[in-house]
Design a protein around this motif. Structure first.
Motif, mmCIF file in Angstrom:
data_model
loop_
_atom_site.group_PDB
_atom_site.id
_atom_site.type_symbol
_atom_site.label_atom_id
_atom_site.label_comp_id
_atom_site.label_asym_id
_atom_site.label_seq_id
_atom_site.Cartn_x
_atom_site.Cartn_y
_atom_site.Cartn_z
ATOM 1 N N ALA A 169 -8.083 -3.915 -4.928
ATOM 2 C CA ALA A 169 -8.356 -2.489 -4.751
ATOM 3 C C ALA A 169 -7.758 -1.946 -3.458
ATOM 4 O O ALA A 169 -7.612 -0.726 -3.308
ATOM 5 C CB ALA A 169 -9.864 -2.241 -4.760
ATOM 6 N N ALA A 170 -7.382 -2.822 -2.525
ATOM 7 C CA ALA A 170 -6.887 -2.373 -1.221
ATOM 8 C C ALA A 170 -5.371 -2.311 -1.137
ATOM 9 O O ALA A 170 -4.827 -1.910 -0.120
ATOM 10 C CB ALA A 170 -7.422 -3.306 -0.132
ATOM 11 N N VAL A 171 -4.667 -2.702 -2.211
ATOM 12 C CA VAL A 171 -3.215 -2.818 -2.173
ATOM 13 C C VAL A 171 -2.588 -1.932 -3.241
ATOM 14 O O VAL A 171 -3.066 -1.890 -4.382
ATOM 15 C CB VAL A 171 -2.778 -4.284 -2.405
ATOM 16 N N THR A 172 -1.525 -1.211 -2.887
ATOM 17 C CA THR A 172 -0.717 -0.467 -3.859
ATOM 18 C C THR A 172 0.428 -1.370 -4.293
ATOM 19 O O THR A 172 1.298 -1.712 -3.492
ATOM 20 C CB THR A 172 -0.152 0.821 -3.242
ATOM 21 N N PHE A 173 0.428 -1.781 -5.561
ATOM 22 C CA PHE A 173 1.409 -2.742 -6.067
ATOM 23 C C PHE A 173 2.468 -2.031 -6.904
ATOM 24 O O PHE A 173 2.154 -1.155 -7.707
ATOM 25 C CB PHE A 173 0.703 -3.798 -6.920
ATOM 26 N N VAL A 174 3.736 -2.420 -6.697
ATOM 27 C CA VAL A 174 4.849 -1.901 -7.479
ATOM 28 C C VAL A 174 5.584 -3.100 -8.054
ATOM 29 O O VAL A 174 6.229 -3.851 -7.309
ATOM 30 C CB VAL A 174 5.806 -1.045 -6.625
ATOM 31 N N GLY A 175 5.492 -3.302 -9.360
ATOM 32 C CA GLY A 175 6.042 -4.510 -9.967
ATOM 33 C C GLY A 175 7.174 -4.294 -10.923
ATOM 34 O O GLY A 175 7.497 -5.174 -11.718
ATOM 35 N N GLY A 176 7.800 -3.115 -10.882
ATOM 36 C CA GLY A 176 8.878 -2.856 -11.826
ATOM 37 C C GLY A 176 8.355 -2.883 -13.257
ATOM 38 O O GLY A 176 7.258 -2.382 -13.527
ATOM 39 N N PRO A 177 9.086 -3.493 -14.193
ATOM 40 C CA PRO A 177 8.643 -3.514 -15.583
ATOM 41 C C PRO A 177 7.568 -4.546 -15.864
ATOM 42 O O PRO A 177 7.085 -4.649 -16.986
ATOM 43 C CB PRO A 177 9.924 -3.853 -16.355
ATOM 44 N N HIS A 178 7.163 -5.306 -14.849
ATOM 45 C CA HIS A 178 6.248 -6.422 -15.078
ATOM 46 C C HIS A 178 4.868 -6.137 -14.515
ATOM 47 O O HIS A 178 4.716 -5.497 -13.477
ATOM 48 C CB HIS A 178 6.807 -7.700 -14.449
#
Length: 343
Positions: free
Chosen positions: A267-276
């Motif tokens: 909940a504390a992290v903004t994640f960007v994983g592309g298409p995955h």
């Protein structure tokens, strides 16, 4: 951000370790089934982590911490290195935010890219421009995944884990905190908004003595320690090293975290994983171990103008960056043992 893939049935293990990879991806395991159809992610993996100072959704975020994790295609280990926040770079135009091309410090790329049409700021959008600039610096054509965490979020991560333990490799004195963790007082002439004081604080300071044995740090202590550069012989380069050391310590602690702790971290992290998805990434990096991390410091130097005014930093790491882009870091370090420093 993207990576070639092909389908494969793979188990999700309960343990995922490796500094940045762990910090980004372990939260997925809290909701993961014992086994699931996942997408296989082949080839080397490059992950980007940006730490920002939270000043509200309507204030441009600056990337005060920029860390890259390179995972070789053979999945043997991981290499962590930092880009100085004051690294002077060309930043291209970014149509999504309307920012024009300019040459400035790399930490501004997050702010320039984050601006939305409504006047607010989106850190995930800012990470896109930061990744483009970091790619230009390192030769990494495309980062595969990344994450943004602000100071409050980082404190929540460490709090969710009940603190973290790490050795302290040099005496550090806090610029920002008193021994009890409260904020230091400001000098009278620095109390007014916009006073422009570079070092506005006065009074007692929190100290972190050098210790070869791991020291248990409370959440506020962990953040405070890795923010410090004043008084350190290597200034920001020492700070970068401490950030990598702490990230590795968090990764090791995450390997033993319970599901509830992992959900609070997520909940504390903004994640960007592309298409995955997070589960895809967790499966792809499931074999990595936080004890097999090589954290390196890159050689750099200050940049001044003709009048002696400090403009920022430069890096002298072209050979190392070529090795990262070619996925040949291990042989490069064997052949060039003095090209970087090891944490």
């Amino acid at each position: 951000m993207g990576k070639r893939t092909r389908g494969r049935r793979a188990p999700l293990r309960s343990r995922l370790g490796v500094a940045l990879g762990t910090a980004l991806l372990v939260p997925a395991l809290a909701a993961a089934p014992a086994a699931a159809d996942r997408v296989r992610i082949d080839g080397p993996v490059n992950l980007l982590l940006a730490g920002i100072d939270p000043r509200g959704a309507h204030v441009a975020p600056l990337a005060d911490t920029i860390i890259v994790a390179h995972v070789p295609a053979d999945r043997h280990g991981v290499y962590l290195f930092s880009l100085p926040r004051d690294l002077v770079v060309p930043i291209p135009a970014f149509p999504k935010s309307g920012s024009a091309p300019q040459r400035t410090k790399i930490n501004a790329a997050m702010a320039l890219g984050a601006r939305r049409a409504d006047g607010g700021y989106d850190p995930a959008q800012g990470l896109e421009l930061l990744a483009r600039v970091a790619g230009d610096v390192t030769g990494i054509e495309d980062f595969d995944a990344g994450a943004v965490v602000d100071f409050r979020g980082f404190t929540k991560v460490v709090a969710a884990l009940g603190g973290v333990s790490m050795p302290i490799d040099q005496d550090v004195v806090s610029e920002h905190r008193k021994p009890d963790g409260s904020a230091r007082d400001r000098l009278p002439e620095c109390r007014a908004p916009g006073s422009g004081c570079l070092r506005p604080y006065t009074g007692p300071q929190k100290r972190y003595p050098q210790s070869a044995a791991p020291v248990r740090l409370k959440p506020w202590e962990a953040l405070d320690l890795v923010r410090q550069r004043y008084g350190l012989p290597g200034s920001d380069y020492d700070r970068q090293r401490h950030q990598r050391q702490l990230l590795t310590a968090v990764a090791r602690r995450l390997g033993d975290a319970r599901p509830g702790e992992l959900r609070r971290v997520a909940a504390a992290v903004t994640f960007v994983g592309g298409p995955h998805s997070l589960l895809d990434w967790a499966a792809a990096l499931r074999s990595l171990d936080a004890d097999d991390v090589t954290t390196v410091g890159l050689p750099g130097a200050p940049v001044f103008d003709g009048a002696g005014k400090y403009l920022g930093e430069r890096l002298d790491a072209a050979g190392f960056f070529r090795a990262v882009a070619a996925d040949r870091v291990a042989p490069y370090l064997v052949d060039h043992p003095t090209a970087v420093t090891f944490d």
